[in-house]
Design an enzyme around this catalytic site. Structure first.
Site, PDB file in Angstrom:
ATOM      1  N   GLU A 136       8.308-148.199  -0.441  1.00 18.92           N
ATOM      2  CA  GLU A 136       9.521-149.145  -0.830  1.00 18.92           C
ATOM      3  C   GLU A 136       9.878-150.721  -0.056  1.00 18.92           C
ATOM      4  O   GLU A 136      10.631-150.811   0.572  1.00 18.92           O
ATOM      5  CB  GLU A 136      10.877-148.455  -0.648  1.00 18.92           C
ATOM      6  CG  GLU A 136      10.858-147.014  -1.378  1.00 18.92           C
ATOM      7  CD  GLU A 136      11.803-146.255  -1.279  1.00 18.92           C
ATOM      8  OE1 GLU A 136      12.911-146.443  -0.357  1.00 18.92           O
ATOM      9  OE2 GLU A 136      12.012-145.159  -2.173  1.00 18.92           O
ATOM     10  N   GLU A 184       8.639-140.265  -4.926  1.00 13.37           N
ATOM     11  CA  GLU A 184       9.760-139.644  -4.220  1.00 13.37           C
ATOM     12  C   GLU A 184      10.791-139.628  -5.306  1.00 13.37           C
ATOM     13  O   GLU A 184      10.957-140.451  -6.340  1.00 13.37           O
ATOM     14  CB  GLU A 184      10.752-140.722  -3.284  1.00 13.37           C
ATOM     15  CG  GLU A 184       9.857-140.906  -1.938  1.00 13.37           C
ATOM     16  CD  GLU A 184      10.683-141.678  -0.908  1.00 13.37           C
ATOM     17  OE1 GLU A 184      11.934-141.741  -1.144  1.00 13.37           O
ATOM     18  OE2 GLU A 184       9.959-142.292   0.028  1.00 13.37           O
TER      19      GLU A 184
HETATM   20  O1  IFM Z   1      15.115-141.125   2.827  1.00 13.96           O
HETATM   21  C1  IFM Z   1      14.933-142.175   2.032  1.00 13.96           C
HETATM   22  C2  IFM Z   1      13.317-142.327   2.145  1.00 13.96           C
HETATM   23  O2  IFM Z   1      13.029-142.827   3.275  1.00 13.96           O
HETATM   24  C3  IFM Z   1      13.043-143.761   1.118  1.00 13.96           C
HETATM   25  N1  IFM Z   1      13.443-143.618  -0.269  1.00 13.96           N
HETATM   26  C4  IFM Z   1      14.898-143.243  -0.578  1.00 13.96           C
HETATM   27  C5  IFM Z   1      15.018-141.923   0.383  1.00 13.96           C
HETATM   28  C6  IFM Z   1      16.578-141.439   0.228  1.00 13.96           C
HETATM   29  O3  IFM Z   1      17.253-142.463   0.579  1.00 13.96           O
END
Ligand code: IFM
Length: 486
Positions: A185, A392
């Protein structure tokens, strides 16, 4: 019929094979869960590790809810064997975790620290011994503070430092880890870290945010080169992006333009240079008053950044609804990415963010699984043949331990069910999606929200650090055992 999902024995995420009977998901699909070093490891002063920007930020009063920090986190550094056992009990076929740069190369320069590497050697050995394919992310936001003191991601040198660290990690761990992700990210690193300031290092400069985005892109590309040089030819290299599924509030042309603009500075600022070898012309135009792109992007940069990758990681939680200012109605949101008076969207001051309708998670993020199907299909159409991983997806809810010691998180089960269904629909429509990593394996340090938001499939008692699989963990293990949704 009981189908045991095929495990990867090569440390790689396999190309799709025939679908598991009765399921959309292909045999060999990676059924995973994800975490990140600063969110779970703790042990922040052990074995040579030095502070990262998140150590400094979380220890700065007022930056993190309740003054929480990752000093202990969930103590995964000492409990990783127990945690791998939990993963094995769940039936995970793959685990995505991040390496802590300040553990491996504390000042961001010079040789690797063997004790830091030993932790990841032991972790991956444990995973492999349990038949779990490791996927390592090189950078999940924990820049060595030493490099931040020299300018962090706003300066070019950090990109070169990152590639050097990538080479050290690959040389030491490439015999055990076949699948690598460079950045997690980068939008958050650049725009929350240097734009709105709600993440470390907490700067609030649109120009710095744009510079950081380019240097993260450059760091990614240089790291791909370094990884290819150090790893076997079979290694798979990826980048994980939190692509925004941007939707217009109305059918008005000005809202379509708002979508275009947020798509440019939220998504195409990364996919453009990485997958097409160029920054989008409209992005450059929208932000020309903020940064000198000609000076920032030096000759040869785009060739580095666009080195081919094998997989694109996609992180999805919720859609983003926008409108022009003239179309903004009641219900507009100013807090889309945390409490800051500074925008994480350089050049987009006239765009208004709205709450999508419907139920929300404990993060106040609207739940809409159609956004995940749309996102995967958008990427599939824009970049045909590009293999994807959902690196994710998940939800925070206010989970409570019941009197009998169990955690009934049926809201999370519903969320996961709908989002796995969304992945299945994208696969049915032709997208090459090779794995799904639930965020997160266990409750952990949720950045500026501290420990107040629980994303885990496994509950962690922050007093005792006892781990208790929630109902969603048991549900997910059934999905994995079946090779898909019922
Ligand atoms: O916890 C975070 C993660 O580190 C990166 N993506 C989003 C998740 C939830 O906010």
């Amino acid at each position: 019929m009981t189908v045991v999902p095929a495990q990867s024995t090569s440390g790689l995420i396999p190309a799709p094979r025939a679908a598991v009977p009765g399921s959309t998901f292909p045999a060999g699909f990676a059924w995973g869960a994800a975490t990140a070093a600063y969110q779970i490891e703790g042990a922040v002063t052990e074995d040579g590790r030095t502070p990262s920007i998140w150590d400094v930020f979380s220890h700065t009063p007022g930056k993190v809810v309740n003054g929480d920090n990752g000093d202990t986190a969930v103590d995964h550094y000492h409990r990783f064997r127990e945690d791998v056992r939990l993963m094995a009990d769940l039936g995970l076929t793959s685990y995505r975790f991040s390496l802590a740069w300040p553990r491996i190369q504390p000042t961001g320069r010079g040789p690797a620290v063997e004790r830091g590497l030993d932790f990841y050697r032991a972790l991956t050995d444990e995973l492999l011994a349990h038949g779990i394919t490791p996927v390592a992310t090189l950078y999940h936001w924990d820049l060595p503070q030493h490099l931040e003191d020299l300018g962090g991601w706003t300066v070019r040198d950090t990109s070169y430092r990152f590639a050097e660290y990538a080479a050290l990690a690959a040389e030491a761990l490439g015999d055990r880890i076949g699948t690598w992700t460079t950045l997690n990210e980068p939008w958050c690193s650049a725009f929350l870290g240097y734009g709105s300031g709600v993440h470390a290092p907490g700067h609030t400069s649109p120009a710095e945010a744009l510079k950081a985005a380019h240097h993260l892109n450059l760091g990614h590309g240089l790291a791909v080169g370094a990884l290819r040089a150090a790893l076997p030819a079979s290694a798979q290299i990826a980048l994980s992006l939190n692509l925004h599924q941007v939707r217009p509030l109305t059918g008005d042309a000005s809202d379509a333009d708002a979508v275009r603009q947020i798509d440019a500075v939220g998504n195409r600022i990364f996919t453009g240079p990485v997958l097409r070898g160029a920054y989008p012309a409209d992005l450059l135009e929208d932000t020309v008053h903020l940064v000198d792109w000609d000076a920032l992007v030096q000759p040869g940069d785009l060739d580095e950044i666009s080195r081919p990758i094998d997989l694109l990681g996609i992180n999805y939680y919720t859609p983003t609804v926008v409108s022009s200012r003239e179309n903004a109605e009641a219900g507009a949101r100013s807090d889309v990415h945390g409490a800051s008076e500074h925008s994480p969207w350089p050049g987009a001051d006239d765009i208004v963010f709205h709450q999508a309708p419907g139920a929300v998670t404990a993060m106040d993020w609207p739940i809409d699984a159609t956004g995940l199907t749309d996102l995967l299909l958008d990427v599939h159409q824009a970049h045909p043949g590009l293999p994807m991983l959902v690196t994710e997806n998940g939800a925070a809810f206010d989970d409570e331990v019941g009197p009998d010691g169990t955690v009934d998180d049926s809201d999370r089960i519903a969320y996961l069910h709908d989002h796995l269904g969304a992945v299945a629909r994208a696969i049915e429509a032709g997208a090459d999606v090779r794995g799904y990593y639930l965020w997160s394996l266990m409750d952990n340090f949720e950045w500026a929200h501290g420990y107040a938001k629980r994303f885990g499939a496994v509950h962690v008692d922050y007093q005792t650090l006892v781990r208790t699989p929630k109902a969603s963990a048991k549900w997910y293990s059934e999905v994995i055992r079946r090779g898909g949704l019922a």
